[in-house]
Design an enzyme around this catalytic site. Structure first.
Site, PDB file in Angstrom:
ATOM      1  N   ALA A 252       1.597  -9.649  -3.458  1.00  0.00           N
ATOM      2  CA  ALA A 252       1.866  -8.503  -3.019  1.00  0.00           C
ATOM      3  C   ALA A 252       0.690  -7.657  -3.149  1.00  0.00           C
ATOM      4  CB  ALA A 252       3.117  -7.922  -3.876  1.00  0.00           C
ATOM      5  N   ALA A 253      -0.202  -7.538  -4.045  1.00  0.00           N
ATOM      6  CA  ALA A 253      -1.442  -6.598  -4.104  1.00  0.00           C
ATOM      7  C   ALA A 253      -2.243  -6.773  -2.847  1.00  0.00           C
ATOM      8  CB  ALA A 253      -2.227  -6.949  -5.288  1.00  0.00           C
ATOM      9  N   GLY A 256       0.121  -2.686   0.473  1.00  0.00           N
ATOM     10  CA  GLY A 256       0.284  -2.164   1.837  1.00  0.00           C
ATOM     11  C   GLY A 256       1.859  -2.437   2.287  1.00  0.00           C
ATOM     12  N   LYS A 257       2.064  -3.567   2.061  1.00  0.00           N
ATOM     13  CA  LYS A 257       3.311  -4.071   2.784  1.00  0.00           C
ATOM     14  C   LYS A 257       4.466  -4.018   1.888  1.00  0.00           C
ATOM     15  CE  LYS A 257       0.750  -7.566   5.578  1.00  0.00           C
ATOM     16  NZ  LYS A 257      -0.426  -7.270   4.965  1.00  0.00           N
ATOM     17  N   ASP A 275       2.415 -10.742  -8.044  1.00  0.00           N
ATOM     18  CA  ASP A 275       1.165 -11.156  -7.940  1.00  0.00           C
ATOM     19  C   ASP A 275       0.439 -11.628  -9.239  1.00  0.00           C
ATOM     20  OD1 ASP A 275      -0.936 -10.238  -5.416  1.00  0.00           O
ATOM     21  OD2 ASP A 275      -1.924 -10.685  -7.528  1.00  0.00           O
ATOM     22  N   ASP A 302       2.996 -16.428 -10.965  1.00  0.00           N
ATOM     23  CA  ASP A 302       2.500 -17.233 -10.022  1.00  0.00           C
ATOM     24  C   ASP A 302       3.494 -17.595  -9.067  1.00  0.00           C
ATOM     25  OD1 ASP A 302       1.585 -19.811  -8.699  1.00  0.00           O
ATOM     26  OD2 ASP A 302       1.376 -20.937 -10.695  1.00  0.00           O
ATOM     27  N   ASP A 319       2.916 -12.879   2.225  1.00  0.00           N
ATOM     28  CA  ASP A 319       1.471 -12.727   3.175  1.00  0.00           C
ATOM     29  C   ASP A 319       0.534 -13.591   2.309  1.00  0.00           C
ATOM     30  OD1 ASP A 319      -0.630 -11.702   4.509  1.00  0.00           O
ATOM     31  OD2 ASP A 319      -0.344  -9.585   3.416  1.00  0.00           O
ATOM     32  N   CYS A 372      -3.848 -13.180   7.555  1.00  0.00           N
ATOM     33  CA  CYS A 372      -4.948 -12.450   8.214  1.00  0.00           C
ATOM     34  C   CYS A 372      -5.960 -13.252   8.546  1.00  0.00           C
ATOM     35  CB  CYS A 372      -5.342 -11.329   7.491  1.00  0.00           C
ATOM     36  SG  CYS A 372      -6.136 -11.730   5.701  1.00  0.00           S
TER      37      CYS A 372
END
Length: 434
Positions: A252-253, A256-257, A275, A302, A319, A372
């Site tokens: 998650a870090a 933003g999402k 995270d 993890d 992500d 990304c």
């Protein structure tokens, strides 16, 4: 900063550390940033000019001199507002200041040799091999150029490579629990900043270049917005989170999402942000506090091993860690840090994360897989492998506008040169009820 990056430091971290040590004006800080990132991006071309203009090849130059010459060469080649004499003289003086006094004449000779060659109209001669030519032209590693020319036609590969050397713009995501686009645009306009709406991102505003420190802009301290590229703003809505649900955001870090999910849920329900880095999760907490969001719960863990969460989530966002090939403009050192040999390991990690993420989803729930990058093995091929092993899952249709944008019914693949944003991939997958 350049010496630290050459030894393995991240460019943004190394630069920020040096800027904290210096007492620079805003203008000088901006110039230092442009020079530092420019030298990192253009390393291959600068080395080629150093090979051409010096007696000793770049790879054999003493490291401090090599990076110092990069600063001088970059100014002469790319920094139009810096006078030629200033670029040469300051490089020579810096050689003396940094213990390279005996090599100061070498620095002077190399830079003046470049000036003579440029005044004579000389440029670097591109290799006949299209892969090597693309790499030299845009200062990219050979392996990446080989891949680009496999994925794209020459014109598009060249456009992608060119985009990697642009200074990225700044996009904001409006926190619609605090304000709306019109109100924020009006507040920014009152401060002399003309922000424009982003057609592909319903909560997005683009800032003009040169706005200065973001922390002093209207709405920042009130949590009215956060910085998020327009491509990344499209991911959380694909999960379609609903108020009162439990949503898990893996990897998650910096958040933003996670914060976007909480906003879409009206800050009602739970967003479990996981995270493996406690330090990076602190950034999630800071962002959530500033944005006034109370539904985000943090957990260090993890993401490949979360048995206690199996079957507990209405929706899961993965992500995934990736090669980051869609964000090379944003991360100046990314092209040199990543190796071709790293890709298979990333693909294997993504596969493990995707398998575990699927275990977390309740029957009938939804999973969004995102990266990304633009590498097919990390994106479309990864999803096809997953669906081949989980035939009862199905890929959901994209909203019509995104399907048109991406040219695919279910997979959102954005390219920097096509969509003027970070390269991004996302797909929404649904688990059956039975």
């Amino acid at each position: 900063m350049l010496q630290a990056v050459a030894k393995g430091a991240y460019a943004d971290v190394a630069l920020e550390r040096e800027l904290r040590r210096a007492n620079l004006s805003a203008r000088d800080r901006s110039m230092a940033t442009a020079l530092a990132y420019g030298c990192v991006r253009q390393r291959r071309r600068l080395d080629a000019w150093l090979d051409r203009c010096g007696r000793i090849p770049a790879e054999r130059q003493p490291a401090p001199l090599r990076w110092l010459l990069h600063v001088g060469l970059y100014q002469l080649l790319h920094a139009e507002r810096i006078p030629v004499a200033a670029a040469v003289n300051t490089t020579v003086e810096l050689a003396k200041v940094h213990g390279l006094a005996r090599l100061a004449p070498v620095a002077n000779a190399v830079l003046r040799n470049l000036l003579r060659r440029r005044q004579a109209g000389e440029d670097l001669q591109e290799p006949s091999d299209p892969v090597e030519a693309l790499g030299l032209r845009h200062s990219l590693p050979t392996w990446l150029c080989r891949d680009l020319l496999c994925w794209l036609c020459r014109e598009e590969a060249d456009a992608f490579a060119s985009h990697c050397n642009r200074t990225p713009g700044i996009d904001l995501r409006v926190n619609r629990l605090k304000t709306n686009l019109a109100q924020l645009r009006q507040a920014l306009a009152a401060a002399g900043i003309c922000a424009t709406e982003i057609p592909m991102a319903v909560a997005g505003l683009q800032l003009p270049c040169g706005v200065g420190s973001l922390q002093v802009l209207p709405g920042y301290s009130e949590g009215a917005w956060c910085v998020q590229d327009r491509a990344a703003q499209l991911v959380a809505p694909l999960l379609d989170p609903q108020p009162g649900e439990r949503v898990v955001d893996l990897c998650a870090a910096p958040g933003g999402k996670s914060t976007h999910l909480a906003e879409l849920m009206g800050d009602r329900g739970e967003v479990l942000a996981i995270d493996r880095s406690a330090a990076r999760l602190r950034r999630v907490r800071e962002n959530a506090v500033r944005l006034g969001l109370g539904s985000i719960v943090l957990r260090v863990g993890d993401a490949t091993l979360l048995p206690d969460l199996h079957g507990s989530a209405d929706r899961v966002l993965l992500d995934a860690p990736c090669s980051g090939l869609g964000t090379l403009a944003r991360h100046a050192d990314g092209r040199w840090r990543l190796r071709e040999a790293d890709i298979p390991g990333l693909v294997a990690l993504q596969e493990r994360l995707l398998e575990e993420a699927a275990q977390l989803v309740k029957p009938g729930g939804r999973l969004v897989y995102a990266t990304c990058t633009v590498h097919p093995a990390e994106n479309g091929e990864q999803v096809l492998r997953f669906l081949a092993h989980h035939s009862h899952w199905r890929a959901l249709a994209l909203p019509r506008a995104l399907a048109w944008l991406s040219g695919h019914a279910t997979q959102l693949q954005l390219w920097p040169q096509r969509h003027d944003c970070d390269g991004f991939f996302a797909v929404a997958l649904q688990k059956p009820l039975d």
